[in-house]
Write a protein that holds these residues in place. Structure first.
Motif, short mmCIF file in Angstrom:
data_model
loop_
_atom_site.label_atom_id
_atom_site.label_comp_id
_atom_site.label_asym_id
_atom_site.label_seq_id
_atom_site.Cartn_x
_atom_site.Cartn_y
_atom_site.Cartn_z
N PRO A 61 -11.67 6.76 -11.17
CA PRO A 61 -10.35 6.18 -10.62
C PRO A 61 -10.30 4.69 -11.13
O PRO A 61 -9.15 4.46 -11.48
CB PRO A 61 -10.65 6.31 -9.09
CG PRO A 61 -11.64 7.19 -8.87
CD PRO A 61 -12.46 7.44 -9.92
N ARG A 62 -11.35 3.93 -11.18
CA ARG A 62 -11.08 2.37 -11.49
C ARG A 62 -10.70 2.39 -13.10
O ARG A 62 -9.91 1.28 -13.30
CB ARG A 62 -12.41 1.83 -11.33
CG ARG A 62 -13.50 2.15 -12.23
CD ARG A 62 -14.75 1.39 -11.81
NE ARG A 62 -15.85 1.78 -12.97
CZ ARG A 62 -17.01 1.36 -12.69
NH1 ARG A 62 -17.34 0.86 -11.58
NH2 ARG A 62 -17.94 1.54 -13.62
N GLU A 110 -1.41 5.62 -5.02
CA GLU A 110 -1.14 5.14 -3.58
C GLU A 110 -2.16 3.75 -3.40
O GLU A 110 -1.69 2.88 -2.73
CB GLU A 110 -1.82 6.09 -2.46
CG GLU A 110 -0.99 7.31 -2.50
CD GLU A 110 0.11 7.23 -1.34
OE1 GLU A 110 0.53 6.35 -1.06
OE2 GLU A 110 1.05 7.96 -1.33
N SER A 111 -3.12 3.86 -4.18
CA SER A 111 -4.28 2.66 -3.68
C SER A 111 -3.42 1.54 -4.52
O SER A 111 -3.76 0.13 -4.05
CB SER A 111 -5.40 3.10 -4.40
OG SER A 111 -5.39 2.81 -5.80
N MET A 112 -2.66 1.68 -5.50
CA MET A 112 -2.02 0.67 -6.22
C MET A 112 -0.66 0.25 -5.71
O MET A 112 -0.19 -0.84 -6.35
CB MET A 112 -2.04 0.85 -7.55
CG MET A 112 -3.17 1.00 -8.55
SD MET A 112 -3.00 1.50 -10.15
CE MET A 112 -2.43 0.04 -10.94
N HIS A 134 0.78 -1.25 0.04
CA HIS A 134 0.11 -0.25 0.17
C HIS A 134 0.82 1.11 -0.06
O HIS A 134 2.06 1.02 0.32
CB HIS A 134 -0.82 0.00 1.11
CG HIS A 134 -0.15 0.12 2.58
ND1 HIS A 134 0.19 1.19 3.20
CD2 HIS A 134 0.14 -1.14 3.35
CE1 HIS A 134 0.59 1.05 4.26
NE2 HIS A 134 0.73 -0.46 4.22
N GLN A 191 -5.89 13.59 -7.19
CA GLN A 191 -6.73 12.38 -7.57
C GLN A 191 -5.86 11.24 -8.12
O GLN A 191 -6.13 9.99 -8.02
CB GLN A 191 -7.75 12.54 -8.66
CG GLN A 191 -8.96 13.43 -8.04
CD GLN A 191 -9.90 14.04 -9.19
OE1 GLN A 191 -9.62 14.16 -10.14
NE2 GLN A 191 -11.25 14.18 -8.75
N VAL A 229 -6.85 2.71 -12.84
CA VAL A 229 -6.20 1.72 -12.01
C VAL A 229 -6.30 0.33 -13.24
O VAL A 229 -5.21 -0.25 -13.67
CB VAL A 229 -7.04 0.96 -11.16
CG1 VAL A 229 -6.58 -0.31 -10.61
CG2 VAL A 229 -7.14 1.77 -9.66
N ASP A 244 -4.03 9.49 -5.39
CA ASP A 244 -4.86 8.66 -4.59
C ASP A 244 -5.05 7.36 -5.42
O ASP A 244 -4.71 6.08 -4.69
CB ASP A 244 -6.53 9.06 -4.67
CG ASP A 244 -6.67 10.26 -3.72
OD1 ASP A 244 -5.94 10.48 -2.78
OD2 ASP A 244 -7.84 10.86 -3.97
N VAL A 245 -4.91 7.24 -6.73
CA VAL A 245 -4.80 6.07 -7.73
C VAL A 245 -3.51 5.34 -7.45
O VAL A 245 -3.33 4.21 -7.15
CB VAL A 245 -4.95 6.43 -9.09
CG1 VAL A 245 -4.85 5.20 -9.94
CG2 VAL A 245 -6.37 6.77 -9.20
#
Length: 373
Positions: free
Chosen positions: A228-229, A301-303, A37, A295, A232, A298-299
């Motif tokens: 956002p998806r 970081e999430s990946m 993460h 934004q 990803v 955020d992506v």
């Protein structure tokens, strides 16, 4: 799904206190169950160059002040030092290392014979290796989007001619890929011969690259999606190599609709006019830039991607003119800081930079990440 992919930015229009083991960190932090993460490195691109005028040219005193601000005010932990000129690149890299920043050194000499580009890379790589041996945290990128900077991969004698030919389809894609592969492999070979830390390359997001040549997958990323998806989904393709993924550039310009323009946001300026002016009814918006950058963070970081470097700290040759929107060239800048002249109409005028909304937004995010590590 809406998407905008880009080519490159206004960089081609503008003309050892850290621990060495940090360069070997894995891609992202892991929780107790081993799940990744966050980002390991949060950075910004710092372009060194001659400048269009003596007033905007690189100088050591200004650079040192900028590096301090990037560390202390922006709270970045990584400085992507890019551009050309051995003295400018190495002085900036040394200053960043001395200030405890992780150095991502990326020479981008262009529009000269290939041998000169490789010699410039080797010279910078040897310096990076000396920094690394002295204990600095440093990685070497062998270059950026070679089809853009290196003659002979695409038709055109200059960067802008090659951009135009690619946009218009005036090239043989098979030949382009062959020449791109050949030069990329040679650059990787040169990089390996002089530098023994992590090696990378900054590719345009649609480029085909043999990432077996490198330790880190580096992508200049300028897509724009509503959800956002969708980011990803697009970014997952770079994970298939099983290597750390670094976003070597991400950002947008400073006007409403800029994210949809991707890497061509700089093209709102008519440089045939004297002085250059903004085309059409463009509306300045620092908020648009700030929202897009956060934004994307955020992506990333999430990946659990390895690194992300915002493009860029400043475009000195695109000054902000708050009282003259038609000539507010900063609207076409990807800089998170804006250049403000003391005398707007005088090319020799002194100037200073001021943080944009995006600078403050990234500083809050980078600061929180620094405190959480």
């Amino acid at each position: 799904m809406e998407k905008t992919t880009g080519i490159n930015r206004a960089q081609f229009l503008a003309g050892a206190a850290a621990v060495g083991a940090a360069a070997l960190l894995p891609a992202g932090r892991a929780d107790a169950k081993g799940r990744r993460h966050g980002l390991t490195r949060h950075g910004v691109v710092y372009t060194v160059g001659e400048g269009e005028t003596p007033a905007t040219a690189w100088n050591a005193a200004r650079m040192r002040a900028d590096v301090r601000a990037i560390r202390d005010d922006l709270h970045a932990d990584t400085l992507d030092v890019t551009g050309d000129g051995f003295e400018r690149l190495t002085a900036t890299a040394a200053e960043a290392a001395e200030r405890g920043l992780h150095v991502w050194l990326q020479p981008t000499l262009g529009d000269v014979p290939r041998r000169d580009i490789l010699d410039h890379l080797a010279e910078c790589g040897r310096f990076a290796e000396r920094l690394r041996r002295q204990g600095a945290s440093v990685e070497l990128s062998v270059g950026c989007e070679f089809w853009l900077f290196v003659p002979g991969i695409l038709p055109g004698d200059t960067v802008l001619e090659r951009v135009e030919n690619r946009m218009k389809g005036n090239f043989d894609p098979v030949r382009m890929q062959r020449e791109l592969d050949r030069f990329t492999a040679k650059a990787a070979e040169v990089g390996r011969s002089v530098f023994h830390g992590r090696l990378s390359y900054a590719a345009a997001q649609d480029d085909e690259v043999d990432w077996n040549l490198f330790d880190v997958v580096g992508i200049d990323y300028y897509s724009s999606f509503r959800r956002p998806r969708d980011y990803v989904r697009e970014l997952r393709q770079y994970l298939r190599w099983g290597k750390p993924v670094a976003i070597t550039e991400f950002g947008t310009c400073t006007f409403v609709g800029a994210p949809e323009a991707g890497g061509m946001g700089w093209n709102i300026v008519d440089y045939d006019k004297n002085p250059p002016e903004i085309r059409g009814d463009v509306v300045r918006s620092e908020h648009t830039q700030a929202v897009h950058l956060t934004q994307l963070l955020d992506v990333f970081e999430s990946m659990g991607l390895y690194a992300a470097m915002a493009f860029e700290f400043l475009t000195a040759d695109a000054p902000h003119r708050p009282d003259d929107p038609r000539h507010d060239l900063d609207m076409a800048s990807y800089g998170i800081a804006k250049a403000v002249k003391d005398r707007p109409d005088d090319p020799r005028s002194d100037w200073h930079w001021e943080p944009k909304e995006a600078f403050h937004a990234l500083a809050r995010r980078y600061g929180r990440c620094a405190h959480s590590q």
